[in-house]
Enzyme design. Sequence first.
Site, mmCIF file in Angstrom:
data_model
loop_
_atom_site.group_PDB
_atom_site.id
_atom_site.type_symbol
_atom_site.label_atom_id
_atom_site.label_comp_id
_atom_site.label_asym_id
_atom_site.label_seq_id
_atom_site.Cartn_x
_atom_site.Cartn_y
_atom_site.Cartn_z
ATOM 1 N N LYS A 1 -31.857 6.351 8.523
ATOM 2 C CA LYS A 1 -30.741 6.034 9.744
ATOM 3 C C LYS A 1 -29.784 5.009 9.221
ATOM 4 O O LYS A 1 -28.868 5.342 8.804
ATOM 5 C CB LYS A 1 -31.665 5.513 10.846
ATOM 6 C CG LYS A 1 -32.527 6.669 11.435
ATOM 7 C CD LYS A 1 -33.099 6.414 12.697
ATOM 8 C CE LYS A 1 -33.376 7.393 13.432
ATOM 9 N NZ LYS A 1 -34.797 7.688 13.670
ATOM 10 N N PHE B 1 -43.686 7.810 15.231
ATOM 11 C CA PHE B 1 -42.704 8.961 15.086
ATOM 12 C C PHE B 1 -42.649 8.833 13.482
ATOM 13 O O PHE B 1 -41.846 7.800 13.096
ATOM 14 C CB PHE B 1 -41.727 8.869 15.947
ATOM 15 C CG PHE B 1 -40.669 10.183 15.594
ATOM 16 C CD1 PHE B 1 -41.193 11.469 16.152
ATOM 17 C CD2 PHE B 1 -39.649 10.008 14.738
ATOM 18 C CE1 PHE B 1 -40.308 12.299 15.871
ATOM 19 C CE2 PHE B 1 -38.574 11.075 14.561
ATOM 20 C CZ PHE B 1 -39.090 12.178 15.068
ATOM 21 N N ASP C 1 -42.885 2.674 7.763
ATOM 22 C CA ASP C 1 -41.916 3.546 8.105
ATOM 23 C C ASP C 1 -40.886 2.845 8.905
ATOM 24 O O ASP C 1 -41.026 2.493 9.862
ATOM 25 C CB ASP C 1 -42.078 4.736 8.877
ATOM 26 C CG ASP C 1 -41.219 5.522 9.560
ATOM 27 O OD1 ASP C 1 -40.202 5.298 9.188
ATOM 28 O OD2 ASP C 1 -41.514 6.578 10.156
HETATM 29 C C1 LIG Z 1 -35.743 8.827 13.115
HETATM 30 C C2 LIG Z 1 -37.084 8.592 12.585
HETATM 31 C C3 LIG Z 1 -37.658 9.383 11.605
HETATM 32 C C4 LIG Z 1 -37.116 10.673 11.284
HETATM 33 O O1 LIG Z 1 -35.845 10.576 10.499
HETATM 34 P P1 LIG Z 1 -34.832 11.889 10.348
HETATM 35 O O2 LIG Z 1 -33.651 11.345 9.511
HETATM 36 O O3 LIG Z 1 -34.337 12.373 11.591
HETATM 37 O O4 LIG Z 1 -35.923 12.914 9.484
HETATM 38 C C5 LIG Z 1 -38.766 8.808 11.012
HETATM 39 N N1 LIG Z 1 -39.502 7.775 11.317
HETATM 40 C C6 LIG Z 1 -38.661 7.077 12.271
HETATM 41 C C7 LIG Z 1 -39.471 5.733 12.594
HETATM 42 C C8 LIG Z 1 -37.604 7.402 13.026
HETATM 43 O O5 LIG Z 1 -37.141 6.596 13.947
#
Ligand SMILES: *Cc1c(COP(=O)(O)O)cnc(C)c1O
Length: 404
Positions: free
Chosen positions: A254, A140, A225
């Site tokens: 986050k 994700f 990521d």
């Molecule tokens: C939450 C998340 C995202 C997206 O972040 P947003 O601030 O909602 O755009 C991208 N990558 C990972 C691994 C995430 O957990």
Amino acid sequence: MADKMHVTRATFDDVMVPNYNPAKMVPVKGEGSRVWDQDGREYVDFAGGIAVNCLGHCHPAMVNALTEQGNKLWHLSNVFTNEPALRLASKLTASTFADRVYFANSGAEANEAALKLARRWALEQHGEDKQQIIAFTKGFHGRTFFTVTVGGQPAYSDGFGPKPGAIEHIPYNDLAALEKLMSDKTCAVMMEPLQGEGGVIEADKAFLQGVRDLCDKHNVLLIFDEVQTGFGRTGSLYCYQQYGVVPDILATAKSLGGGFPIGAMLTTKAIAEHLKPGTHGSTYGGNPLACAVAEAVFDVVNSDDVLNGVKAREQLFKQHLQRINDKYQVFDEVRGKGLLLGAALNSDYEGRARDFLNAAAEEGVMVLVAGPNVVRFTPSLIIPEADIDAGMERFEKAVAKVVG
Ligand SMILES: *Cc1c(COP(=O)(O)O)cnc(C)c1O
């Protein structure tokens, strides 16, 4: 001051786009790892705003930074730089592999910048044939069209017309599949060093090292990521530091803002050169308010005290979940790192993670799911032991209810 209009959960259905389906209660106040709703009911927060509120709610260091900066300077755009952004970038580069920082407002935007940078780097460095982006199923990376297409859940990217191209997916932890697919035409590999949303799935150390080696062999950029795993969540400032596998580009968000919207893309000086003036940008990215809050979060999180505390709390969570499982036999395993933990349901409870979440909320504890089979815990990194005990007492009652 005029009286504020009275609103309830029912108002949501009248005025909001229905892409979310929020809980019945409406939270109004938070302090540390406790939250209260409109009716004054209190909850223990094991969700942390989906792995965001790394210092709990309304941490004094953050409130101070916010009010101090809020009385000084909020926004000027990137026509000007500002002191909080420069200080935060200095701290991020001093504590990671990176030499350069690009600020965004969210995780998706940080990943979007990473992907665009990788494509631009490949074009300028190697020509038009090096475009392929490899990512992993269940990954994700956010909800912009580029990042959601790189994410490994077609359900999230289907139904919006033509997708960005040259993106391919293979199973996580499958090095042979990567070796087969990768070539000199590959531009980048994007991955989470521990998959969060996809079900709290850990990478094998040999897999991560193997990915790095293959990237080196074919001159491919490795993008980690760390939007969810980063900023102390797994017990080190960034998760890659525990594996000793260093990416070329890293996305963080986050926990970085602890609840204030901010994201960042970190990279090396040589790669950063490819985002020349005018190639990419954001109106709000790197604004003084967000950066001042993130700097305050950084100063608290990046200490042995907090990072070692994450590991101690991980053990507490695991002990509680083990104890509950000994009694009720609902989980196959408890996995994850630091305070990014997933309790995977066994076959008797397959597909019922949301039932556990709902029962937990009824008992006064907020938890998350990660897919249909995993109950996820991403609390504040400094959640007091007493709150862990109280929350787990409530969670046990919820489990008892679901088991029936
Ligand atoms: C939450 C998340 C995202 C997206 O972040 P947003 O601030 O909602 O755009 C991208 N990558 C990972 C691994 C995430 O957990």
